[in-house]
Scaffold this motif. Sequence first.
Motif, mmCIF file in Angstrom:
data_model
loop_
_atom_site.group_PDB
_atom_site.id
_atom_site.type_symbol
_atom_site.label_atom_id
_atom_site.label_comp_id
_atom_site.label_asym_id
_atom_site.label_seq_id
_atom_site.Cartn_x
_atom_site.Cartn_y
_atom_site.Cartn_z
ATOM 1 N N VAL A 127 0.870 -1.172 0.000
ATOM 2 C CA VAL A 127 0.000 0.000 0.000
ATOM 3 C C VAL A 127 0.908 1.223 0.000
ATOM 4 C CG1 VAL A 127 -0.190 0.084 2.525
ATOM 5 C CG2 VAL A 127 -1.943 1.182 1.113
ATOM 6 N N TRP A 128 0.474 2.267 -0.706
ATOM 7 C CA TRP A 128 1.254 3.507 -0.768
ATOM 8 C C TRP A 128 0.440 4.615 -0.127
ATOM 9 C CZ3 TRP A 128 6.204 4.552 -2.041
ATOM 10 C CH2 TRP A 128 6.574 5.879 -2.253
ATOM 11 N N LEU A 129 1.023 5.285 0.866
ATOM 12 C CA LEU A 129 0.356 6.346 1.617
ATOM 13 C C LEU A 129 0.952 7.695 1.244
ATOM 14 C CD1 LEU A 129 0.382 4.674 5.164
ATOM 15 C CD2 LEU A 129 -1.359 4.456 3.371
ATOM 16 N N ARG A 130 0.171 8.535 0.583
ATOM 17 C CA ARG A 130 0.640 9.893 0.277
ATOM 18 C C ARG A 130 0.384 10.763 1.501
ATOM 19 N NH1 ARG A 130 -1.836 10.702 -5.802
ATOM 20 N NH2 ARG A 130 -0.591 9.085 -6.841
ATOM 21 N N GLN A 131 1.433 10.936 2.273
ATOM 22 C CA GLN A 131 1.320 11.646 3.544
ATOM 23 C C GLN A 131 1.202 13.147 3.314
ATOM 24 O OE1 GLN A 131 0.275 12.183 6.474
ATOM 25 N NE2 GLN A 131 1.544 10.640 7.490
ATOM 26 N N LEU A 143 -9.312 6.020 3.922
ATOM 27 C CA LEU A 143 -8.329 5.325 4.748
ATOM 28 C C LEU A 143 -8.810 5.216 6.184
ATOM 29 C CD1 LEU A 143 -5.576 3.987 4.578
ATOM 30 C CD2 LEU A 143 -4.528 6.207 5.029
ATOM 31 N N GLU A 144 -9.444 6.260 6.675
ATOM 32 C CA GLU A 144 -9.998 6.233 8.039
ATOM 33 C C GLU A 144 -11.035 5.127 8.185
ATOM 34 O OE1 GLU A 144 -11.370 7.390 11.963
ATOM 35 O OE2 GLU A 144 -9.458 7.536 10.891
ATOM 36 N N GLU A 145 -11.793 4.871 7.131
ATOM 37 C CA GLU A 145 -12.806 3.812 7.195
ATOM 38 C C GLU A 145 -12.171 2.428 7.275
ATOM 39 O OE1 GLU A 145 -15.087 4.488 3.685
ATOM 40 O OE2 GLU A 145 -15.941 6.380 4.419
ATOM 41 N N LEU A 146 -11.031 2.248 6.636
ATOM 42 C CA LEU A 146 -10.369 0.946 6.628
ATOM 43 C C LEU A 146 -9.532 0.713 7.880
ATOM 44 C CD1 LEU A 146 -9.184 0.844 2.899
ATOM 45 C CD2 LEU A 146 -11.011 -0.530 3.936
ATOM 46 N N VAL A 147 -8.804 1.754 8.307
ATOM 47 C CA VAL A 147 -7.936 1.651 9.492
ATOM 48 C C VAL A 147 -8.152 2.907 10.329
ATOM 49 C CG1 VAL A 147 -5.594 1.272 10.338
ATOM 50 C CG2 VAL A 147 -6.237 0.423 8.071
ATOM 51 N N PRO A 148 -9.127 2.921 11.228
ATOM 52 C CA PRO A 148 -9.411 4.136 12.011
ATOM 53 C C PRO A 148 -8.181 4.609 12.783
ATOM 54 C CG PRO A 148 -11.183 2.538 12.250
ATOM 55 C CD PRO A 148 -10.061 1.828 11.538
ATOM 56 N N PHE A 149 -7.862 5.899 12.634
ATOM 57 C CA PHE A 149 -6.663 6.428 13.284
ATOM 58 C C PHE A 149 -6.839 7.844 13.806
ATOM 59 C CE2 PHE A 149 -6.438 7.596 8.832
ATOM 60 C CZ PHE A 149 -5.936 8.878 8.824
ATOM 61 N N ARG A 150 -7.911 8.537 13.471
ATOM 62 C CA ARG A 150 -8.071 9.942 13.832
ATOM 63 C C ARG A 150 -8.646 10.100 15.241
ATOM 64 N NH1 ARG A 150 -11.293 11.609 8.322
ATOM 65 N NH2 ARG A 150 -9.521 11.636 6.867
ATOM 66 N N ARG A 151 -7.887 10.765 16.091
ATOM 67 C CA ARG A 151 -8.363 11.081 17.442
ATOM 68 C C ARG A 151 -8.082 12.527 17.815
ATOM 69 N NH1 ARG A 151 -6.095 5.920 21.004
ATOM 70 N NH2 ARG A 151 -6.823 4.263 19.587
ATOM 71 N N ASP A 152 -6.976 13.073 17.330
ATOM 72 C CA ASP A 152 -6.519 14.394 17.756
ATOM 73 C C ASP A 152 -7.343 15.523 17.159
ATOM 74 O OD1 ASP A 152 -4.459 13.736 19.452
ATOM 75 O OD2 ASP A 152 -2.935 13.731 17.878
ATOM 76 N N ARG A 163 -3.296 -0.437 -3.339
ATOM 77 C CA ARG A 163 -3.921 0.851 -3.597
ATOM 78 C C ARG A 163 -3.044 1.993 -3.095
ATOM 79 N NH1 ARG A 163 -10.000 0.663 -1.373
ATOM 80 N NH2 ARG A 163 -10.016 2.739 -2.320
ATOM 81 N N VAL A 164 -3.346 3.181 -3.594
ATOM 82 C CA VAL A 164 -2.702 4.418 -3.159
ATOM 83 C C VAL A 164 -3.739 5.238 -2.416
ATOM 84 C CG1 VAL A 164 -1.564 6.537 -3.916
ATOM 85 C CG2 VAL A 164 -1.147 4.387 -5.138
ATOM 86 N N PHE A 165 -3.364 5.786 -1.260
ATOM 87 C CA PHE A 165 -4.292 6.561 -0.440
ATOM 88 C C PHE A 165 -3.687 7.914 -0.081
ATOM 89 C CE2 PHE A 165 -5.548 2.186 0.419
ATOM 90 C CZ PHE A 165 -6.931 2.253 0.438
ATOM 91 N N ASN A 166 -4.541 8.905 0.059
ATOM 92 C CA ASN A 166 -4.172 10.167 0.678
ATOM 93 C C ASN A 166 -4.354 10.054 2.184
ATOM 94 O OD1 ASN A 166 -3.425 11.880 -1.506
ATOM 95 N ND2 ASN A 166 -5.565 12.083 -2.083
ATOM 96 N N VAL A 167 -3.388 10.526 2.944
ATOM 97 C CA VAL A 167 -3.474 10.543 4.411
ATOM 98 C C VAL A 167 -3.774 11.971 4.847
ATOM 99 C CG1 VAL A 167 -2.298 10.080 6.578
ATOM 100 C CG2 VAL A 167 -1.768 8.692 4.558
ATOM 101 N N GLY A 168 -4.919 12.177 5.486
ATOM 102 C CA GLY A 168 -5.288 13.496 5.983
ATOM 103 C C GLY A 168 -6.121 13.387 7.238
ATOM 104 N N GLY A 169 -6.174 14.479 7.973
ATOM 105 C CA GLY A 169 -6.869 14.476 9.256
ATOM 106 C C GLY A 169 -8.367 14.677 9.174
ATOM 107 N N GLY A 170 -8.880 15.027 7.993
ATOM 108 C CA GLY A 170 -10.316 15.222 7.856
ATOM 109 C C GLY A 170 -10.720 16.680 7.932
ATOM 110 N N GLU A 171 -12.005 16.910 8.031
ATOM 111 C CA GLU A 171 -12.612 18.237 7.910
ATOM 112 C C GLU A 171 -11.945 19.291 8.786
ATOM 113 O OE1 GLU A 171 -14.903 21.520 7.167
ATOM 114 O OE2 GLU A 171 -14.806 19.660 6.006
ATOM 115 N N ALA A 172 -11.779 19.018 10.066
ATOM 116 C CA ALA A 172 -11.256 20.038 10.978
ATOM 117 C C ALA A 172 -9.799 20.387 10.705
ATOM 118 C CB ALA A 172 -11.416 19.568 12.425
ATOM 119 N N TRP A 173 -9.102 19.536 9.984
ATOM 120 C CA TRP A 173 -7.685 19.737 9.720
ATOM 121 C C TRP A 173 -7.435 20.427 8.385
ATOM 122 C CZ3 TRP A 173 -3.598 18.571 12.978
ATOM 123 C CH2 TRP A 173 -3.938 17.914 14.165
ATOM 124 N N ARG A 174 -8.493 20.836 7.702
ATOM 125 C CA ARG A 174 -8.349 21.514 6.416
ATOM 126 C C ARG A 174 -8.207 23.011 6.656
ATOM 127 N NH1 ARG A 174 -13.149 17.631 4.407
ATOM 128 N NH2 ARG A 174 -11.839 15.796 4.078
#
Length: 487
Positions: free
Chosen positions: A176-180, A287-296, A232-243
């Motif tokens: 898997v490729w993560l575009r951080q 990505l959050e749906e597959l591997v939940p990681f957002r808490r901060d 697959r290739v995924f974008n890694v982002g924090g979601g709405e509040a992090w935009r």
Amino acid sequence: MSAVRRRVLLTGATGNWGRATMREFRHVDDLSVRVLAMPGAEEHLLLEEFADLPHLEIYKGDLTRYADIARAIQGVDVVLHVGAVVSPYADQHPALAHRVNVGSMRNLIQAVQALPDPSATAIVGVGSVAETGDRQEPHHWGRVGDPIRVSRLDEYGQTKVEAERLLVDSGLPRWVWLRQTGIMHPGLLAVRDPIVTHVPLAGVMEWVSDEDAARLLVGIAQHEAPAALWGRVFNVGGGEAWRLTNFGFQERVAAALGVRDVRRWYERNWFATRNFHGHWFSDSDLLEELVPFRRDTVDEALERAVDLLPTNARHAGRVPAWLVKRFVMRPLAYEPRGTMHAVLHRDGAEIAAHFGSLEEWLRIGGWDSFEPPAPSRTPTTLDHGFDETKPAREWTHDDLAGAAAFRGGELLAGLVRVGDVTTRLPWRCGFGHEFKASARLVLAAGHWCPVCVKDTARYAEQAELSPFLAQLERAPERVKPASVGAP
């Protein structure tokens, strides 16, 4: 009888993201962690923090040496390949960045291919939002599959593009490729490098915290990840509040430091108006749906970062703004690689990259004419040049040929097996360069000609032949006329 522990190999353990990941490993008890680190004294000191981590193995080695990687991956279930030379150091040492970032991926792929069962070892590769370059309003929303389009002078972004091509078309069964995206970590607030002047105030970034990014990696390593993750290739982002907009990020950081008006630290025309990177992701929730990681939250991450700053930096709001401007920020703008250094020395290539032209820089104006950016928060998408409602398993020759034409080129293969997304096929770009790439790399990941992507100064010319790229061409930034003064 105890269960067999999964073994994970982490590269880049002494970097900011790597150390956050090591700390996150403390919260799980079903992993054996192996670290591949350079044998230097500095790396040894940084790893001493984790001496209490159970089931930790430290392998000394070099990512650019195949033998070191081949030895380290023996018996490993998942490789978290975080190690890289990153900006701004990569900007100063592009040859080193290429040797490490591309060479290590090539070595890792070769080492896994040489295993008796390559499917037993998964690779988590790390890319960057820098691969898609400058994406300002009205093109500030993006997703995987958008054009790979690196900003000028960004050798780091180019190395990640090349490494991604290698992994996606490696033929390995589990990767898997993560575009951080930009990682908000404690060291970020302490950066004192001319690269800060390259960031357009009107640009955007969907950030993520170091701890959330660490949770993502550990979440992938800890359990057998969902099948939908691999290949697959995924974008890694924090979601709405992090935009955030780049100016909004400046304001949030300043507020955390007790600074009332961050504009008093800078001249407006010190900041580039283009040619950085960053966009908001319309697909980062996948990505959050597959591997939940957002808490901060943003505030929590900023509070952690500020708490770790030196005392004088934590109380920046008490320092007269003119002192910060004169003795901290202004020198950065005028150092080599700073925007004002380029203007002062009439460096045509850098001026063109940062501002378009000297005339456009002269028209920027002061803070009195500045309007804080407020780009639309309604996601928009670019056309990828094929029917995206059709599953990849149904892609035909016509789908691939149509996508090639949309990119200004052609598919050279006469026959294509329906649904074959992994075979490297022959293509030709509009400038006559021939290359091989899989349908997955071109249609799903947004890659095209490996020669043209490196020719960043000619992106506008390429867009004349490519409707795909033409979607990202924008008129020069409109700014109010200003009085002309010395830089």
